[in-house]
Structures are given as structure tokens and as C-alpha cells.
Design a protein around this motif. Structure first.
Motif, PDB file in Angstrom:
ATOM      1  N   LEU A  54      52.521  47.978  25.978  1.00 54.91           N
ATOM      2  CA  LEU A  54      52.375  47.494  27.548  1.00 54.91           C
ATOM      3  C   LEU A  54      53.484  47.036  27.817  1.00 54.91           C
ATOM      4  O   LEU A  54      54.508  45.948  27.557  1.00 54.91           O
ATOM      5  CB  LEU A  54      51.524  46.154  26.572  1.00 54.91           C
ATOM      6  N   HIS A  55      53.861  47.754  28.955  1.00 57.37           N
ATOM      7  CA  HIS A  55      55.190  47.025  29.751  1.00 57.37           C
ATOM      8  C   HIS A  55      54.954  45.801  30.382  1.00 57.37           C
ATOM      9  O   HIS A  55      54.449  45.408  30.559  1.00 57.37           O
ATOM     10  CB  HIS A  55      55.352  48.164  31.263  1.00 57.37           C
ATOM     11  N   GLY A  56      56.371  44.575  29.820  1.00 56.29           N
ATOM     12  CA  GLY A  56      55.921  43.354  30.526  1.00 56.29           C
ATOM     13  C   GLY A  56      56.030  43.056  32.015  1.00 56.29           C
ATOM     14  O   GLY A  56      55.402  42.668  32.582  1.00 56.29           O
ATOM     15  N   GLY A  57      56.418  44.188  32.660  1.00 56.33           N
ATOM     16  CA  GLY A  57      55.901  44.009  34.253  1.00 56.33           C
ATOM     17  C   GLY A  57      54.453  44.627  34.322  1.00 56.33           C
ATOM     18  O   GLY A  57      54.006  43.110  35.056  1.00 56.33           O
ATOM     19  N   ALA A  58      53.934  44.804  33.980  1.00 59.31           N
ATOM     20  CA  ALA A  58      52.547  45.089  34.004  1.00 59.31           C
ATOM     21  C   ALA A  58      51.717  43.536  33.837  1.00 59.31           C
ATOM     22  O   ALA A  58      51.247  43.893  34.641  1.00 59.31           O
ATOM     23  CB  ALA A  58      52.177  46.477  32.841  1.00 59.31           C
ATOM     24  N   SER A  59      52.009  42.875  32.400  1.00 61.49           N
ATOM     25  CA  SER A  59      51.995  42.045  32.436  1.00 61.49           C
ATOM     26  C   SER A  59      52.114  41.023  33.511  1.00 61.49           C
ATOM     27  O   SER A  59      50.686  40.062  34.102  1.00 61.49           O
ATOM     28  CB  SER A  59      52.387  41.341  30.820  1.00 61.49           C
ATOM     29  N   VAL A  61      52.785  41.625  36.687  1.00 63.54           N
ATOM     30  CA  VAL A  61      51.800  42.207  37.697  1.00 63.54           C
ATOM     31  C   VAL A  61      49.954  41.778  37.559  1.00 63.54           C
ATOM     32  O   VAL A  61      49.918  40.509  38.356  1.00 63.54           O
ATOM     33  CB  VAL A  61      51.223  43.509  37.880  1.00 63.54           C
ATOM     34  N   LEU A  62      49.642  41.634  36.112  1.00 65.43           N
ATOM     35  CA  LEU A  62      48.173  40.964  35.668  1.00 65.43           C
ATOM     36  C   LEU A  62      48.258  39.465  35.962  1.00 65.43           C
ATOM     37  O   LEU A  62      47.401  38.923  37.068  1.00 65.43           O
ATOM     38  CB  LEU A  62      47.943  41.109  34.637  1.00 65.43           C
ATOM     39  N   ALA A  63      48.936  38.866  35.717  1.00 68.05           N
ATOM     40  CA  ALA A  63      49.258  37.349  35.924  1.00 68.05           C
ATOM     41  C   ALA A  63      49.468  37.228  37.364  1.00 68.05           C
ATOM     42  O   ALA A  63      48.382  36.235  37.738  1.00 68.05           O
ATOM     43  CB  ALA A  63      50.431  36.970  34.665  1.00 68.05           C
ATOM     44  N   GLU A  64      50.015  37.664  37.827  1.00 67.15           N
ATOM     45  CA  GLU A  64      50.476  37.414  39.503  1.00 67.15           C
ATOM     46  C   GLU A  64      49.118  37.479  40.108  1.00 67.15           C
ATOM     47  O   GLU A  64      48.689  36.779  41.491  1.00 67.15           O
ATOM     48  CB  GLU A  64      51.199  37.748  40.164  1.00 67.15           C
ATOM     49  N   SER A  65      48.642  38.139  39.810  1.00 66.00           N
ATOM     50  CA  SER A  65      47.511  38.920  40.652  1.00 66.00           C
ATOM     51  C   SER A  65      46.110  38.328  40.535  1.00 66.00           C
ATOM     52  O   SER A  65      45.540  37.201  41.163  1.00 66.00           O
ATOM     53  CB  SER A  65      46.724  40.478  39.917  1.00 66.00           C
ATOM     54  N   LEU A  66      46.067  37.650  39.216  1.00 69.50           N
ATOM     55  CA  LEU A  66      45.484  36.230  38.786  1.00 69.50           C
ATOM     56  C   LEU A  66      45.318  35.691  39.654  1.00 69.50           C
ATOM     57  O   LEU A  66      44.376  34.871  40.224  1.00 69.50           O
ATOM     58  CB  LEU A  66      44.807  36.597  37.457  1.00 69.50           C
ATOM     59  N   GLY A  67      46.520  34.762  38.823  1.00 74.34           N
ATOM     60  CA  GLY A  67      46.877  33.941  40.052  1.00 74.34           C
ATOM     61  C   GLY A  67      46.835  33.653  41.580  1.00 74.34           C
ATOM     62  O   GLY A  67      47.027  32.414  42.402  1.00 74.34           O
TER      63      GLY A  67
END
Length: 139
Positions: A54-59, A61-67
Motif C-alpha cells: 500500500l502506497h503511503g500517499g493512498a493512505s 488520500v483515504l485519511a483526508e477524504s474521510l476527515g
């Protein structure tokens, strides 16, 4: 007691993700609780880095999207929340499956909000912990 001032259904939240990076990465909102927003993202060729994890940048993106979704659900009428700062600690690698993120408020203020997003693998082991600071601005 809910913290949301602008509640959305899960279907409405997912509709907002159409034609965005979330659609490209197959991010999906799965739950909106009284004080949290949860969502998933597959770990596959779309979200891998060259070593097959898993790419850290993808993580992020998920974090910023949910937040971001959570922050705007908690924002007062006449205002919107936009990202100001994000950081992420990548704890564990993941090669496949689904990761699930949960955004919970640390601080909901008049000019800023702070959200913590925990991302876990299929075994509920922590993959990433992120902190997102949002600016509250007039529409």
C-alpha cells in the motif's frame, strides 16, 4: 448525541465522491456514526507502490477524504471546511485486501477542526494513523 450539523446519508456521501480521486481509488463511505465517518479502500494495483505494498500517499488520500467529509458534516451553516495540514504515520504494510479508515474529531472549533483518522487492515491491525487539520471558512 450526534456532532453533525449537516447530516448526510451514506448514499449522499458516496455520491459526492463521484468524479474525484476517491472514485479512481475505489474509496467508499461505509458508515456514518454519531461522531465518526468510516470508509474503505482496496489494496490493489491502483493503490500499490513499486514494492507491491500500500502506497503511503493512498493512505493519506483515504485519511483526508474521510476527515474532510466528517469536518463538513460538523461545520456550522454558512461555512465550509478545507484542508490546512495533514500528517501520517505509516505503521504496517499491507499487500492486498481492504483497508478501513475511521475519522473522529479531536477538536471542533470556530476557525479550525482537528481530526484523527485510524486506518486498519482486514485483521483490524493499525496500518496508518493520520491527523488532519481543517480550516473553517465562510462560503
Amino acid at each position: 448525541m450526534t456532532i453533525w450539523t449537516n447530516p448526510l446519508s451514506i448514499d449522499q456521501a458516496n455520491a459526492m465522491l463521484a468524479n474525484t480521486i476517491c472514485e479512481v481509488l475505489a474509496i467508499e463511505i461505509t458508515d456514518i456514526g454519531e461522531d465518526y465517518v468510516a470508509g474503505t479502500m482496496p489494496v490493489d494495483k491502483r493503490t500499490h507502490q513499486p514494492f507491491g505494498i500500500l502506497h503511503g500517499g493512498a493512505s493519506v488520500v483515504l485519511a483526508e477524504s474521510l476527515g474532510s467529509i466528517a469536518a463538513n458534516l460538523a461545520c456550522e451553516s454558512g461555512f465550509v471546511c478545507v484542508g490546512l495540514d495533514i500528517n501520517a504515520n505509516h505503521i504496517r504494510s499491507v499487500r492486498s485486501g481492504l483497508v478501513t479508515g475511521v475519522a473522529k474529531a479531536v477538536h471542533i472549533g470556530r476557525s479550525t477542526q482537528v481530526w484523527e483518522i485510524r486506518i486498519a487492515d482486514d485483521d483490524d491491525k493499525t496500518v496508518c494513523v493520520s491527523r488532519l487539520t481543517m480550516a473553517v471558512i465562510a462560503k
